[in-house]
Design an enzyme around this catalytic site. Sequence first.
Site, short mmCIF file in Angstrom:
data_model
loop_
_atom_site.label_atom_id
_atom_site.label_comp_id
_atom_site.label_asym_id
_atom_site.label_seq_id
_atom_site.Cartn_x
_atom_site.Cartn_y
_atom_site.Cartn_z
N PHE A 149 -38.58 -27.59 -10.53
CA PHE A 149 -37.81 -26.38 -10.27
C PHE A 149 -36.34 -26.70 -9.97
O PHE A 149 -35.63 -25.87 -9.41
CB PHE A 149 -38.42 -25.59 -9.10
CG PHE A 149 -39.87 -25.25 -9.32
CD1 PHE A 149 -40.23 -24.21 -10.17
CD2 PHE A 149 -40.87 -26.00 -8.73
CE1 PHE A 149 -41.56 -23.91 -10.41
CE2 PHE A 149 -42.22 -25.70 -8.95
CZ PHE A 149 -42.56 -24.65 -9.79
N LEU A 150 -35.89 -27.90 -10.32
CA LEU A 150 -34.53 -28.28 -9.93
C LEU A 150 -33.49 -27.43 -10.64
O LEU A 150 -33.68 -26.98 -11.77
CB LEU A 150 -34.27 -29.76 -10.19
CG LEU A 150 -34.17 -30.30 -11.61
CD1 LEU A 150 -32.83 -30.02 -12.27
CD2 LEU A 150 -34.41 -31.79 -11.60
N ARG A 151 -32.38 -27.20 -9.93
CA ARG A 151 -31.23 -26.50 -10.50
C ARG A 151 -30.17 -27.52 -10.82
O ARG A 151 -29.91 -28.42 -10.00
CB ARG A 151 -30.65 -25.51 -9.47
CG ARG A 151 -31.60 -24.45 -9.00
CD ARG A 151 -31.16 -23.91 -7.65
NE ARG A 151 -31.22 -24.94 -6.60
CZ ARG A 151 -30.67 -24.83 -5.40
NH1 ARG A 151 -30.00 -23.75 -5.07
NH2 ARG A 151 -30.78 -25.81 -4.50
N CYS A 265 -32.21 -23.52 -19.83
CA CYS A 265 -33.53 -23.11 -19.32
C CYS A 265 -33.79 -21.62 -19.44
O CYS A 265 -34.63 -21.19 -20.22
CB CYS A 265 -33.68 -23.57 -17.88
SG CYS A 265 -33.43 -25.34 -17.70
C1 UGA Z 1 -32.85 -22.73 -13.63
C2 UGA Z 1 -33.70 -22.38 -12.41
O1 UGA Z 1 -32.86 -21.77 -11.40
C3 UGA Z 1 -34.34 -23.64 -11.84
O2 UGA Z 1 -35.19 -23.29 -10.73
C4 UGA Z 1 -35.18 -24.30 -12.93
O3 UGA Z 1 -35.77 -25.49 -12.49
C5 UGA Z 1 -34.28 -24.63 -14.11
O4 UGA Z 1 -33.66 -23.41 -14.60
C6 UGA Z 1 -35.11 -25.26 -15.19
O5 UGA Z 1 -35.98 -24.56 -15.74
O6 UGA Z 1 -34.98 -26.44 -15.42
P1 UGA Z 1 -30.41 -23.81 -13.95
O7 UGA Z 1 -30.60 -23.54 -15.41
O8 UGA Z 1 -29.90 -25.13 -13.48
O9 UGA Z 1 -31.80 -23.59 -13.17
O10 UGA Z 1 -29.39 -22.71 -13.42
P2 UGA Z 1 -29.42 -21.45 -12.46
O11 UGA Z 1 -28.83 -21.81 -11.17
O12 UGA Z 1 -30.74 -20.79 -12.47
O13 UGA Z 1 -28.39 -20.50 -13.23
C7 UGA Z 1 -28.71 -20.00 -14.53
C8 UGA Z 1 -27.63 -19.07 -15.01
O14 UGA Z 1 -27.66 -17.85 -14.30
C9 UGA Z 1 -26.21 -19.60 -14.89
O15 UGA Z 1 -25.52 -19.31 -16.10
C10 UGA Z 1 -25.63 -18.80 -13.75
O16 UGA Z 1 -24.24 -18.63 -13.84
C11 UGA Z 1 -26.36 -17.49 -13.90
N1 UGA Z 1 -26.45 -16.68 -12.66
C12 UGA Z 1 -27.12 -17.16 -11.58
C13 UGA Z 1 -25.87 -15.42 -12.62
O17 UGA Z 1 -25.26 -14.95 -13.61
N2 UGA Z 1 -25.98 -14.68 -11.47
C14 UGA Z 1 -26.64 -15.13 -10.39
O18 UGA Z 1 -26.72 -14.39 -9.38
C15 UGA Z 1 -27.22 -16.41 -10.44
#
Ligand code: UGA
Length: 438
Positions: A149-151, A265
């Site tokens: 679940f890492l970000r 992701c």
């Molecule tokens: C995501 C999940 O959050 C992780 O838990 C998961 O492990 C990972 O996918 C994966 O499947 O490997 P990640 O892709 O690193 O992690 O990024 P997020 O922090 O989830 O952000 C995703 C997107 O959503 C980004 O473009 C971010 O800017 C956007 N976002 C996030 C928003 O537009 N609004 C928000 O409130 C939060």
Amino acid sequence: MKISVVGCGYLGAVHAAAMAELGHDVIGIDVDQAKIDALAAGKAPFFEPGLPEILTSASASGRLAFSIDTSAAKDATVHFIAVGTPQKPGSHSADMTYVDAAVDALLPFLKPGDLVVGKSTVPVGTAARLAEKVRTAEPKADLAWNPEFLREGFAVKDTISPDRLVYGVSPDPEAGAAAKAVLDEVYAKALSEDTPLVVTDYATAELVKISANAFLATKISFINAIAEIADVTGANVTELADAIGYDARIGRRFLNAGIGFGGGCLPKDIRAFGARAEELGRGESLAFLKEVDAINLRRRQYVVDLVVDMLGGQAFEKKVAVLGLAFKPDSDDIRDSPALDIAVQLNGLGAVVSATDPHAISNARAKHPQLHYVEDAREAVKDAEIVLLLTEWNEYRELVPADLEGLVAGKKIVDGRNVLTSATWADAGWEYRAMGRP
Ligand code: UGA
């Protein structure tokens, strides 16, 4: 424990280094020689805060090595599969080529007692299928599914101190208990810190991962849909998110409206989940994810249209500064980045785009050489008729009008991540536009 990690991308490289940091003996394996060379030299092949430090300390400890040859996994007893499952070309399904290739390459080296542990995000049913392969090759080896679940940006912390652990284990009680015991030893530190643990079956473990990402994507698209309504009513989506977020059942996190989600992701996972549901005859159950996807993609078009409108109806030959190219801050990952997509679309309309990012320029340039990349925000905004803040790196969040004045040709700014204070810009005579916020 002696561990191999097959696949050394954003997930596997961090996992390998973190496992060594925890005291295990780790061999990281990847087919990409350049990546292996960099990692073996203690250099992170991508930007991830904290990774260079643990790579250096783990390499110095002698507990971390890398190889291009899967036979290097022969001494390990736990084999993590951490390769990618991108969107399959010409389809919304996940491309399982790399997972199957990784497992197939491991099969000849499995010994009695070995455990293959899947970490990649896969269509439900994959673990049961791969377990068959493993047991056919070595009847005394087994498979578990242990989603990650890492970000990105927090990958080291999320790996060493995860907020939960999930083990999907064999339906055979004895084999399941043995797999759990092995994983308990791998994650002894996190478990000693009372990290919640869910031990379940393969299908549930696979679904936990993709459901979590689908939920997060839905949460973001929900607030972006509300932002669309806020836009036409003069309401403020940020204040609205604060207010609904105080309800503990809703929570404030992942309610930041903006240009939407991207990355390697969330976008591909909601599509793969929908495609899998259709294969299972339950397409209607996840049909709403198509709307989540559509709302998300609409954000990019909304910004392109807004910019054209602010430029008086056409972008042709207009100088546009783009601040931020990565799909989110603290990452150099440009996979399905909304920021980069918007920059490319404006370039396609004939705008002269000067784009910058603290860490993502070389990845962006490799994919879209047609954009003009510059090293910093001051250079990007020089003579720009409009400035777009598209990835909320700290240095862009802290921008104030005085930083740009004297450089720009026009005082127009689009805050694609709702991180600037509108009054500050309006008071300085700027035309400031945000996402669902006056
Ligand atoms: C995501 C999940 O959050 C992780 O838990 C998961 O492990 C990972 O996918 C994966 O499947 O490997 P990640 O892709 O690193 O992690 O990024 P997020 O922090 O989830 O952000 C995703 C997107 O959503 C980004 O473009 C971010 O800017 C956007 N976002 C996030 C928003 O537009 N609004 C928000 O409130 C939060």
